[in-house]
Design a protein around this motif. Structure first.
Motif, PDB file in Angstrom:
ATOM      1  N   GLU A   1       0.824  -1.225   0.000  1.00 19.85           N
ATOM      2  CA  GLU A   1       0.000   0.000   0.000  1.00 19.85           C
ATOM      3  C   GLU A   1       0.850   1.264   0.000  1.00 19.85           C
ATOM      4  N   PHE A   2       2.113   1.138   0.376  1.00 14.32           N
ATOM      5  CA  PHE A   2       2.912   2.346   0.608  1.00 14.32           C
ATOM      6  C   PHE A   2       3.928   2.653  -0.487  1.00 14.32           C
ATOM      7  N   VAL A   3       4.261   1.663  -1.287  1.00 10.89           N
ATOM      8  CA  VAL A   3       5.289   1.889  -2.318  1.00 10.89           C
ATOM      9  C   VAL A   3       4.700   2.681  -3.482  1.00 10.89           C
ATOM     10  N   ARG A   4       5.438   3.684  -3.946  1.00 12.36           N
ATOM     11  CA  ARG A   4       4.986   4.457  -5.112  1.00 12.36           C
ATOM     12  C   ARG A   4       6.137   4.471  -6.109  1.00 12.36           C
ATOM     13  N   ASN A   5       5.809   4.331  -7.382  1.00 11.46           N
ATOM     14  CA  ASN A   5       6.909   4.206  -8.345  1.00 11.46           C
ATOM     15  C   ASN A   5       7.286   5.522  -9.008  1.00 11.46           C
ATOM     16  N   GLY A   6       6.604   6.612  -8.626  1.00 10.31           N
ATOM     17  CA  GLY A   6       6.970   7.923  -9.168  1.00 10.31           C
ATOM     18  C   GLY A   6       6.409   8.145 -10.563  1.00 10.31           C
ATOM     19  N   GLY A   7       5.664   7.168 -11.084  1.00 11.27           N
ATOM     20  CA  GLY A   7       5.093   7.297 -12.433  1.00 11.27           C
ATOM     21  C   GLY A   7       4.034   8.393 -12.489  1.00 11.27           C
ATOM     22  N   ASP A   8       3.326   8.579 -11.375  1.00  5.45           N
ATOM     23  CA  ASP A   8       2.326   9.649 -11.268  1.00  5.45           C
ATOM     24  C   ASP A   8       3.071  10.939 -10.919  1.00  5.45           C
ATOM     25  N   ASP A   9       2.836  11.994 -11.661  1.00  6.09           N
ATOM     26  CA  ASP A   9       3.560  13.260 -11.431  1.00  6.09           C
ATOM     27  C   ASP A   9       3.365  13.827 -10.024  1.00  6.09           C
ATOM     28  N   HIS A  10       2.283  13.397  -9.353  1.00  6.19           N
ATOM     29  CA  HIS A  10       2.039  13.922  -8.000  1.00  6.19           C
ATOM     30  C   HIS A  10       2.902  13.247  -6.945  1.00  6.19           C
ATOM     31  N   GLN A  11       3.450  12.111  -7.283  1.00  9.72           N
ATOM     32  CA  GLN A  11       4.019  11.252  -6.231  1.00  9.72           C
ATOM     33  C   GLN A  11       5.537  11.106  -6.326  1.00  9.72           C
ATOM     34  N   PRO A  12       6.160  11.019  -5.150  1.00  5.84           N
ATOM     35  CA  PRO A  12       7.604  10.757  -5.166  1.00  5.84           C
ATOM     36  C   PRO A  12       7.870   9.270  -5.421  1.00  5.84           C
ATOM     37  N   PRO A  13       9.037   8.929  -5.944  1.00  5.76           N
ATOM     38  CA  PRO A  13       9.377   7.513  -6.080  1.00  5.76           C
ATOM     39  C   PRO A  13       9.898   6.950  -4.764  1.00  5.76           C
ATOM     40  N   THR A  14       9.411   5.766  -4.387  1.00 12.45           N
ATOM     41  CA  THR A  14       9.939   5.084  -3.200  1.00 12.45           C
ATOM     42  C   THR A  14      11.183   4.320  -3.632  1.00 12.45           C
ATOM     43  N   THR A  15      12.282   4.552  -2.928  1.00  8.95           N
ATOM     44  CA  THR A  15      13.531   3.884  -3.358  1.00  8.95           C
ATOM     45  C   THR A  15      14.212   3.087  -2.244  1.00  8.95           C
ATOM     46  N   LEU A  16      13.804   3.315  -0.992  1.00  4.81           N
ATOM     47  CA  LEU A  16      14.535   2.686   0.116  1.00  4.81           C
ATOM     48  C   LEU A  16      13.572   2.263   1.221  1.00  4.81           C
ATOM     49  N   LEU A  17      13.877   1.107   1.811  1.00  8.88           N
ATOM     50  CA  LEU A  17      13.167   0.634   3.004  1.00  8.88           C
ATOM     51  C   LEU A  17      14.178   0.581   4.139  1.00  8.88           C
ATOM     52  N   CYS A  18      13.811   1.119   5.293  1.00  5.96           N
ATOM     53  CA  CYS A  18      14.701   1.032   6.465  1.00  5.96           C
ATOM     54  C   CYS A  18      14.050   0.164   7.541  1.00  5.96           C
ATOM     55  N   LEU A  19      14.799  -0.794   8.039  1.00  2.00           N
ATOM     56  CA  LEU A  19      14.340  -1.658   9.134  1.00  2.00           C
ATOM     57  C   LEU A  19      15.097  -1.290  10.405  1.00  2.00           C
ATOM     58  N   GLU A  20      14.624  -1.772  11.552  1.00  2.00           N
ATOM     59  CA  GLU A  20      15.302  -1.467  12.827  1.00  2.00           C
ATOM     60  C   GLU A  20      15.332  -2.718  13.704  1.00  2.00           C
ATOM     61  N   ASN A  21      16.536  -3.180  14.044  1.00  2.00           N
ATOM     62  CA  ASN A  21      16.687  -4.425  14.812  1.00  2.00           C
ATOM     63  C   ASN A  21      17.884  -4.294  15.758  1.00  2.00           C
ATOM     64  N   THR A  22      17.651  -4.271  17.094  1.00  2.00           N
ATOM     65  CA  THR A  22      16.372  -4.382  17.767  1.00  2.00           C
ATOM     66  C   THR A  22      15.603  -3.059  17.658  1.00  2.00           C
ATOM     67  N   HIS A  23      14.330  -3.134  18.035  1.00  2.00           N
ATOM     68  CA  HIS A  23      13.465  -1.967  17.852  1.00  2.00           C
ATOM     69  C   HIS A  23      13.373  -1.176  19.162  1.00  2.00           C
ATOM     70  N   ASN A  24      13.924   0.020  19.121  1.00  4.95           N
ATOM     71  CA  ASN A  24      14.049   0.829  20.334  1.00  4.95           C
ATOM     72  C   ASN A  24      12.694   1.170  20.966  1.00  4.95           C
ATOM     73  N   ARG A  25      11.824   1.855  20.213  1.00  3.70           N
ATOM     74  CA  ARG A  25      10.573   2.334  20.813  1.00  3.70           C
ATOM     75  C   ARG A  25       9.595   1.203  21.142  1.00  3.70           C
ATOM     76  N   GLN A  26       9.851   0.015  20.590  1.00  6.32           N
ATOM     77  CA  GLN A  26       8.991  -1.113  20.969  1.00  6.32           C
ATOM     78  C   GLN A  26       9.610  -1.924  22.107  1.00  6.32           C
ATOM     79  N   GLY A  27      10.661  -1.375  22.723  1.00  2.00           N
ATOM     80  CA  GLY A  27      11.210  -2.031  23.913  1.00  2.00           C
ATOM     81  C   GLY A  27      12.241  -3.095  23.598  1.00  2.00           C
ATOM     82  N   GLY A  28      13.023  -2.879  22.547  1.00  4.71           N
ATOM     83  CA  GLY A  28      14.138  -3.798  22.274  1.00  4.71           C
ATOM     84  C   GLY A  28      13.709  -5.113  21.649  1.00  4.71           C
ATOM     85  N   THR A  29      12.576  -5.095  20.944  1.00  2.00           N
ATOM     86  CA  THR A  29      12.118  -6.345  20.313  1.00  2.00           C
ATOM     87  C   THR A  29      12.976  -6.662  19.083  1.00  2.00           C
ATOM     88  N   VAL A  30      12.964  -7.940  18.761  1.00  2.06           N
ATOM     89  CA  VAL A  30      13.887  -8.491  17.766  1.00  2.06           C
ATOM     90  C   VAL A  30      13.142  -8.823  16.470  1.00  2.06           C
TER      91      VAL A  30
END
Ligand SMILES: Cc1ncc(COP(=O)(O)O)c(C=O)c1O
Length: 346
Positions: free
Chosen positions: A122-151
């Motif tokens: 639902e969140f990826v956009r390819n930039g083909g629509d002039d209104h939208q930016p292209p999605t180029t990067l996904l960032c993950l977080e491990n462990t997850h700080n704000r979720q209390g160090g979950t893995v």
């Protein structure tokens, strides 16, 4: 030094260097790293790359700089970057992706949870629509700080990576505490980094180095990141003094199991205090996130009650209070912390 009689569980960033680190720092062989001539720093970068099975590594002063260099090196101005809605990059990095790269962060609620990979659609956009930016990067977080160090386990990482690849996205891991994740899962840390385009991890948290993080990736990526580090004024000279502590820190990764055992002990004690809710399933590494709503306090007033009694803790907001175990708190401190909190409500 942490003052005597105060138990400080705000963060694992409070850890002070070990005597071995201080000795190694004093004796470090150094050179000018901007010329690539600091032997100790070269050794740290080579060891870090080998540990996570990446081609190359770059020493940076902080985790924030490592994450931001990754975004800057992977993305162009106007790109969109997908992050978890509770990620460190979104909440605690001063909008640096917008300021430094000109990239837009797009938060995905529950990215790391069940069905996270499918949510990406639902969140990826390819930039083909002039209104939208292209999605180029996904960032993950491990462990997850704000979720209390979950893995995030290796299989989930792989499925997020596979889905991201199907959209042509690059993937960066904010692995500030990747060794906590690896120890908790009983996995080789390289398994948690496999296939990812870049990984950042910190030496200055549970590993107890005074300064420093590493950014890892392909040889070409790290060459470009090194130039961007210079652009940000992050080129360091005789940084072998810091790298010497970093090499000692890498050797301390196995002791993180002790911090995890302390966190479980703390969580079990706190879960028996009336009004305090701890979800034991989330206590996977060195953090305990508890909800104090049932005590009639919000987090700021709860924290000040603790501080008055010599216990320091933190909060990610609302009625959540976070306690982090680390090298400089022992089992006795953990029992004392539980006693202090129980004492307030009995
Ligand atoms: C998950 C995560 N990423 C990045 C950072 C940033 O590290 P630094 O404080 O070294 O900039 C932190 C710091 O606590 C963190 O918890």
């Amino acid at each position: 030094m942490i003052p005597l009689n105060v138990i400080d569980l705000r963060s694992d960033t409070l850890t002070v260097p070990t005597p071995e680190m201080r000795r190694a720092m004093a004796q470090a062989e150094v050179g000018d790293d901007v010329y690539g001539e600091d032997p100790t720093l070269n050794r740290l970068e080579a060891e870090a790359a080998a540990l996570l099975k990446k081609e190359a590594a770059l020493f940076v002063p902080s985790g924030t700089m490592g994450n931001q260099l990754a975004i800057m090196t992977h993305c162009r101005r106007g790109d969109e970057v997908l992050v978890d809605a509770e990620s460190h990059i979104l909440h605690y990095e001063v909008a640096a992706a917008a300021v430094l790269t000109g990239a837009q962060l797009r938060p995905i609620p529950g990215l790391h949870g069940p069905g996270g990979a499918e949510k990406m659609v639902e969140f990826v956009r390819n930039g083909g629509d002039d209104h939208q930016p292209p999605t180029t990067l996904l960032c993950l977080e491990n462990t997850h700080n704000r979720q209390g160090g979950t893995v995030i386990d290796a299989e989930t990482t792989r499925s997020l990576l596979k889905k991201a690849r199907s959209f042509g996205l690059k993937v960066h891991l904010d692995g500030a505490r990747i060794f906590n994740a690896a120890v908790s899962l009983g996995r080789d840390p390289a398994d948690l980094a496999e296939g990812l385009d870049s990984v950042m991890f910190c030496l200055s948290k549970g590993l107890s180095a005074p300064v420093g993080s590493l950014l890892l990736g392909s040889g070409d990526f790290i060459r470009r990141a090194r130039k961007n580090r210079k652009l940000l004024g992050g080129g360091m000279r005789q940084a072998g003094v810091l790298a010497a502590a970093g090499l000692e820190a890498l050797n301390m990764r196995h002791r993180l199991a002790e911090d995890h055992a302390h966190a479980r002990l703390l969580a079990r004690g706190l879960s028996r205090v009336p009004g305090i809710a701890v979800d034991m399933e989330t206590v996977q590494t060195n953090m305990v996130l508890m909800d104090v709503q049932g005590t009639g306090h919000d987090a700021p007033s709860f924290l000040s009650l603790l501080a008055d009694r010599g216990l320091k803790a933190g909060s990610p907001g609302g009625s959540k209070v976070r306690l982090v175990t680390h090298k400089d708190v022992g089992e006795k401190d953990v029992h004392k912390a539980v006693e202090i909190i129980r004492g307030i409500f009995s």
